[in-house]
Scaffold this motif. Structure first.
Motif, PDB file in Angstrom:
ATOM      1  N   TRP A 258       0.899  -1.289   0.157  1.00  0.00           N
ATOM      2  CA  TRP A 258       0.130   0.000   0.053  1.00  0.00           C
ATOM      3  C   TRP A 258       1.004   1.259  -0.087  1.00  0.00           C
ATOM      4  CZ3 TRP A 258      -4.882   0.337  -1.364  1.00  0.00           C
ATOM      5  CH2 TRP A 258      -5.526  -1.074  -1.257  1.00  0.00           C
TER       6      TRP A 258
ATOM      7  N   ARG B 268       2.833   0.940  -3.995  1.00  0.00           N
ATOM      8  CA  ARG B 268       2.167   0.821  -5.186  1.00  0.00           C
ATOM      9  C   ARG B 268       1.666   2.120  -5.868  1.00  0.00           C
ATOM     10  NH1 ARG B 268      -3.132  -3.141  -5.535  1.00  0.00           N
ATOM     11  NH2 ARG B 268      -1.277  -4.797  -5.481  1.00  0.00           N
ATOM     12  N   GLY B 269       1.210   3.271  -4.774  1.00  0.00           N
ATOM     13  CA  GLY B 269       0.970   4.436  -5.520  1.00  0.00           C
ATOM     14  C   GLY B 269       2.147   5.110  -6.536  1.00  0.00           C
TER      15      GLY B 269
ATOM     16  N   TRP C 286       2.652   3.085  -9.788  1.00  0.00           N
ATOM     17  CA  TRP C 286       1.372   3.414 -10.633  1.00  0.00           C
ATOM     18  C   TRP C 286       1.851   4.792 -11.518  1.00  0.00           C
ATOM     19  CZ3 TRP C 286      -4.567   3.790 -10.354  1.00  0.00           C
ATOM     20  CH2 TRP C 286      -5.006   2.538  -9.823  1.00  0.00           C
TER      21      TRP C 286
ATOM     22  N   ILE D 192       2.333  -3.261 -14.619  1.00  0.00           N
ATOM     23  CA  ILE D 192       1.187  -3.341 -14.014  1.00  0.00           C
ATOM     24  C   ILE D 192       0.860  -4.667 -13.578  1.00  0.00           C
ATOM     25  CG2 ILE D 192      -1.346  -3.265 -14.777  1.00  0.00           C
ATOM     26  CD1 ILE D 192      -0.807  -1.134 -16.964  1.00  0.00           C
TER      27      ILE D 192
ATOM     28  N   MET E  69       2.524  -5.171 -10.364  1.00  0.00           N
ATOM     29  CA  MET E  69       2.381  -4.867  -9.107  1.00  0.00           C
ATOM     30  C   MET E  69       1.149  -5.448  -8.456  1.00  0.00           C
ATOM     31  SD  MET E  69       2.100  -0.565  -9.692  1.00  0.00           S
ATOM     32  CE  MET E  69       1.794  -0.739 -11.241  1.00  0.00           C
ATOM     33  N   ALA E  70       0.493  -6.353  -9.365  1.00  0.00           N
ATOM     34  CA  ALA E  70      -0.778  -7.060  -8.971  1.00  0.00           C
ATOM     35  C   ALA E  70      -0.472  -7.963  -7.696  1.00  0.00           C
ATOM     36  CB  ALA E  70      -1.430  -7.994 -10.213  1.00  0.00           C
TER      37      ALA E  70
ATOM     38  N   ALA F  78      -4.718  -7.059 -13.398  1.00  0.00           N
ATOM     39  CA  ALA F  78      -4.739  -5.832 -12.640  1.00  0.00           C
ATOM     40  C   ALA F  78      -6.226  -5.435 -12.058  1.00  0.00           C
ATOM     41  CB  ALA F  78      -4.202  -4.836 -13.626  1.00  0.00           C
TER      42      ALA F  78
ATOM     43  N   ASP G 272      -7.485  -6.887  -8.961  1.00  0.00           N
ATOM     44  CA  ASP G 272      -6.745  -6.490  -7.800  1.00  0.00           C
ATOM     45  C   ASP G 272      -6.911  -4.995  -7.626  1.00  0.00           C
ATOM     46  OD1 ASP G 272      -4.919  -7.263  -5.841  1.00  0.00           O
ATOM     47  OD2 ASP G 272      -3.337  -6.107  -6.813  1.00  0.00           O
TER      48      ASP G 272
ATOM     49  N   MET H 291      -7.074  -2.295 -10.011  1.00  0.00           N
ATOM     50  CA  MET H 291      -6.285  -1.125 -10.560  1.00  0.00           C
ATOM     51  C   MET H 291      -6.893  -0.859 -12.018  1.00  0.00           C
ATOM     52  SD  MET H 291      -2.262  -2.322 -10.013  1.00  0.00           S
ATOM     53  CE  MET H 291      -2.467  -4.019 -10.535  1.00  0.00           C
TER      54      MET H 291
ATOM     55  N   LEU I 262      -5.767   2.192 -13.930  1.00  0.00           N
ATOM     56  CA  LEU I 262      -4.557   1.940 -14.593  1.00  0.00           C
ATOM     57  C   LEU I 262      -4.903   1.233 -15.703  1.00  0.00           C
ATOM     58  CD1 LEU I 262      -1.479   2.674 -14.254  1.00  0.00           C
ATOM     59  CD2 LEU I 262      -1.185   0.473 -12.931  1.00  0.00           C
TER      60      LEU I 262
END
Length: 522
Positions: A309, A312-313, A316, A353, A356-357, A440, A443, A445, A448
C-alpha cells in the motif's frame, strides 16, 4: 596446529548444494569459461565454428537439464547454496524462457551470410571509419569473443531472476551487465555509433548499479540481513524507522527499473538499441527484460508484499510515465530500431502493471507476457537485419517504403510481428495484454488498466504507420535491398514467428506452466 584446523573444520557447516537444481546455470557458465579457453588456444580459423557449436550445445544441454529437473522438482521449490538461490516454479519458467530466447539470439549472432564476416568487427581495436575490404574480412572473420560474452550474460540473467538475497542479485546484475556493455561496442558497421552506445550504456549502467547497491545497504541497515525473507519479516513487525526501508526500496527499484527499460529510467534504451549490433539488440531486448522483471517480481512479492500500500502508488505513476514516454515519443521516431526501443518502454509499463498485482494471476500473466514479448521482439530484429543498403542496415523509415513490392514475404512477416506488438487478436501480444490487464482489474487497478488501454491504442498507430508505409508507398529507385537470410537467421525468425502465432492461438500450455506455483519464501 593440525588439531586446531580439524576442530575448526568440524564447526564449519558446509552448505548444502542441490546440483540438479542449478545444473542448467552451471552448464551455461561452464561453457562460457570453455569459450574463453577456445579464444586463447584455438587457431583463428577454428574459433567461429568451435564457438558456435559450443554455445548451441551448451544451451541445448541446459534445456535438457532443466526439463529433466522440472519433472521431479518439488512444487514448493527449493533453496540451495546456503539459501542464496531459490529454484522455484517461477524461476524455472524464467530459465526456460531465457534459454529459448538465447537460442534464437545466438542464431542471429552466428549468422555470417547477411554481412560478410558477420555483424561483429573482426578486431575490437579497429578505429571508427576504418574500411575493410572483403579479403580482409574473410581472413580475419568476426570477433568470436561475443559467444562466451553472451553465455556469461545469460548465466548472470539466470542467477539474477533466481537470487534469494540482494547481494547475490547485485553480483548477478554485474555478471549480466558487463558482457552486454562490451557486446554493444562490437558492430562491424557504424563503429562510432556502436562505441557511443556502449559508453552510454556503461556509464548509465554504472550509476544504476550504484543506486541498487546503495539501496541494498539501506535495507541491510533496516532489516539486519540482505535475504528477501528476512526483509519481509522485518517489514511485518519492527520498531525501526521506515525511512531506511522506503529509501532503500526506492533506490533498489531504480536499478531494477533501469534494467527493465522502464521510463523515466529509460534514457539509455533508444541510443543503445540503435547503436548496438542488431543481434545484440535482439538479445538485450528479449533476455534482459525477462531477467529484470523476473528479479522485480521476486523482490516485490517476497520482500515487500506487506508494504504494497505504501509503494504501489509510486509505481502507478512510474507505469503511467513509462507508457506515456513509449507511446508518445514512439510516434516521432524515424528509425525502426529506435521505434522498437520506445515500443519496449511502453511494454515495460504494461509489464509493470502485472508486476504490481502481487496475485497468482498477476504473476502468471506477467511471466506469460515476458515469454510472448521476447519471441516477438527477437523475430522483429531478425527481420530488421535483412533490409540493407550500401552502408549496412537500412533502418530509416523512408527506406521501408514499398517494401511489400520488393519482398512480399518479409513485409508480411514484419506486419504480423508489428500487429503482435500492438496486441491484435490471434497473436501472443493480445493474450499477454489480456491476462495482465485481467489480473490488474481483479486486484483493483481498473483506472490504471483504462490508461494502459488508451496508450495501447496510441502505440498501435506507429506500428500501423510502418505497415501502411510498406504496402501503400512506392519503393524508391535506389532503395534498399532485402538480403536472402542464411540458415541461422531464417531459423531464428521462424522460431519467433511460430511461437508468436502459437501463443496467440493455443496459449493454455504456457499459461498453465507460468501459473504452476509461486515463489519459495525461505
Amino acid at each position: 596446529m593440525n588439531v586446531f584446523l580439524a576442530q575448526q573444520a568440524d564447526r564449519i557447516e558446509l552448505p548444502a548444494i542441490d546440483y540438479a537444481a542449478i545444473l542448467p546455470m552451471l552448464i551455461i557458465l561452464g561453457a562460457a569459461c570453455i569459450g574463453v579457453l577456445f579464444e586463447a588456444f584455438l587457431p583463428k580459423h577454428q574459433r567461429w565454428p568451435g564457438q558456435v557449436v559450443l554455445t548451441l550445445l551448451a544451451i541445448a544441454a541446459a534445456g535438457v537439464a532443466l526439463g529433466a529437473y522440472v519433472g521431479g522438482s518439488p512444487a514448493e521449490g527449493t533453496t540451495t547454496l546456503s539459501g542464496t538461490l531459490s529454484i522455484d516454479r517461477p524461476a524455472l519458467f524464467l530459465w526456460g524462457t531465457l534459454l529459448a530466447l538465447a537460442l534464437g539470439a545466438v542464431l542471429l549472432i552466428a549468422d555470417r551470410s547477411i554481412e560478410p564476416g558477420g555483424a561483429f568487427v573482426a578486431q575490437a581495436g579497429i578505429a571508427p571509419g576504418t574500411v575493410q575490404d572483403r579479403a580482409q574480412v574473410g581472413s580475419t572473420g568476426m570477433q568470436t569473443e561475443v559467444f562466451p560474452l553472451a553465455l556469461f550474460a545469460l548465466g548472470g540473467m539466470m542467477a539474477f531472476c533466481s537470487a534469494n538475497d540482494l547481494l547475490t542479485m547485485f553480483i548477478a546484475l554485474e555478471v549480466l551487465s558487463l558482457p552486454l556493455y562490451l557486446m554493444c561496442g562490437l558492430a562491424r558497421r557504424r563503429r562510432l555509433l556502436s562505441q557511443e552506445a556502449a559508453v552510454k550504456y556503461f556509464l548509465l549502467g554504472a550509476f544504476a548499479s550504484a543506486f541498487f547497491l546503495y539501496g541494498l545497504a539501506l535495507l541491510y541497515g533496516y532489516a539486519g540481513s540482505v535475504k528477501l525473507a528476512d526483509i519481509a519479516n522485518a517489514t511485518a513487525g519492527t520498531d525501526r524507522s521506515d525511512t531506511l526501508l522506503f529509501a532503500g526500496l526506492g533506490l533498489l527499484m531504480v536499478g531494477l527499473l533501469f534494467k527493465g527499460s522502464v521510463g523515466p529510467f529509460h534514457t539509455w534504451t533508444p541510443d543503445v538499441y540503435q547503436g548496438a549490433p542488431t543481434p545484440v539488440t535482439a538479445f538485450m531486448a528479449a533476455c534482459t527484460k525477462v531477467a529484470a522483471f523476473g528479479g522485480m517480481l521476486r523482490v516485490l512479492t517476497v520482500a515487500f508484499e506487506s508494504t504494497s500500500w505504501e509503494w504501489r502508488g509510486v509505481l502507478w505513476g512510474v507505469a503511467i510515465v513509462s507508457m506515456l514516454i513509449g507511446a508518445v515519443l514512439g510516434l516521432t521516431q524515424t528509425d525502426v530500431k529506435r521505434m522498437i526501443a520506445y515500443s519496449s518502454i511502453a511494454h515495460a509499463g504494461f509489464l509493470l502493471i502485472g508486476t504490481m498485482a502481487l496475485t497468482e494471476d498477476g504473476l502468471s500473466g506477467t511471466l506469460f507476457y515476458l515469454l510472448a514479448y521476447g519471441f516477438t521482439t527477437l523475430a522483429a530484429f531478425g527481420v530488421i537485419s535483412l533490409v540493407r543498403d550500401s552502408t549496412g542496415e537500412a533502418t530509416h523509415l523512408s527506406a521501408w517504403a514499398g517494401l511489400a513490392k520488393r519482398s512480399p514475404l518479409l513485409a508480411a512477416v514484419f506486419t504480423f510481428l508489428l500487429l503482435a506488438l500492438a496486441g491484435i487478436p490471434l497473436t501472443s501480444g493480445f493474450v499477454g495484454k489480456f491476462v495482465v490487464f485481467s489480473a490488474a482489474l481483479s486486484d483493483g487497478m481498473a483506472p490504471l488498466v483504462v490508461i494502459a488501454l488508451v496508450f495501447s491504442a496510441v502505440a498501435a498507430f506507429f506500428y500501423l504507420r510502418v505497415v501502411v508505409l510498406m504496402y501503400f508507398s512506392e519503393p524508391a529507385a535506389d532503395g534498399p535491398t532485402v538480403s536472402v537470410p542464411g540458415a541461422f537467421t531464417t531459423a531464428a525468425i521462424t522460431l519467433g514467428v511460430a511461437v508468436t502465432l502459437l501463443l496467440g492461438v493455443l496459449p493454455a500450455f504456457a499459461l498453465d506452466w507460468a501459473g504452476a506455483g509461486g515463489f519459495a519464501i525461505s
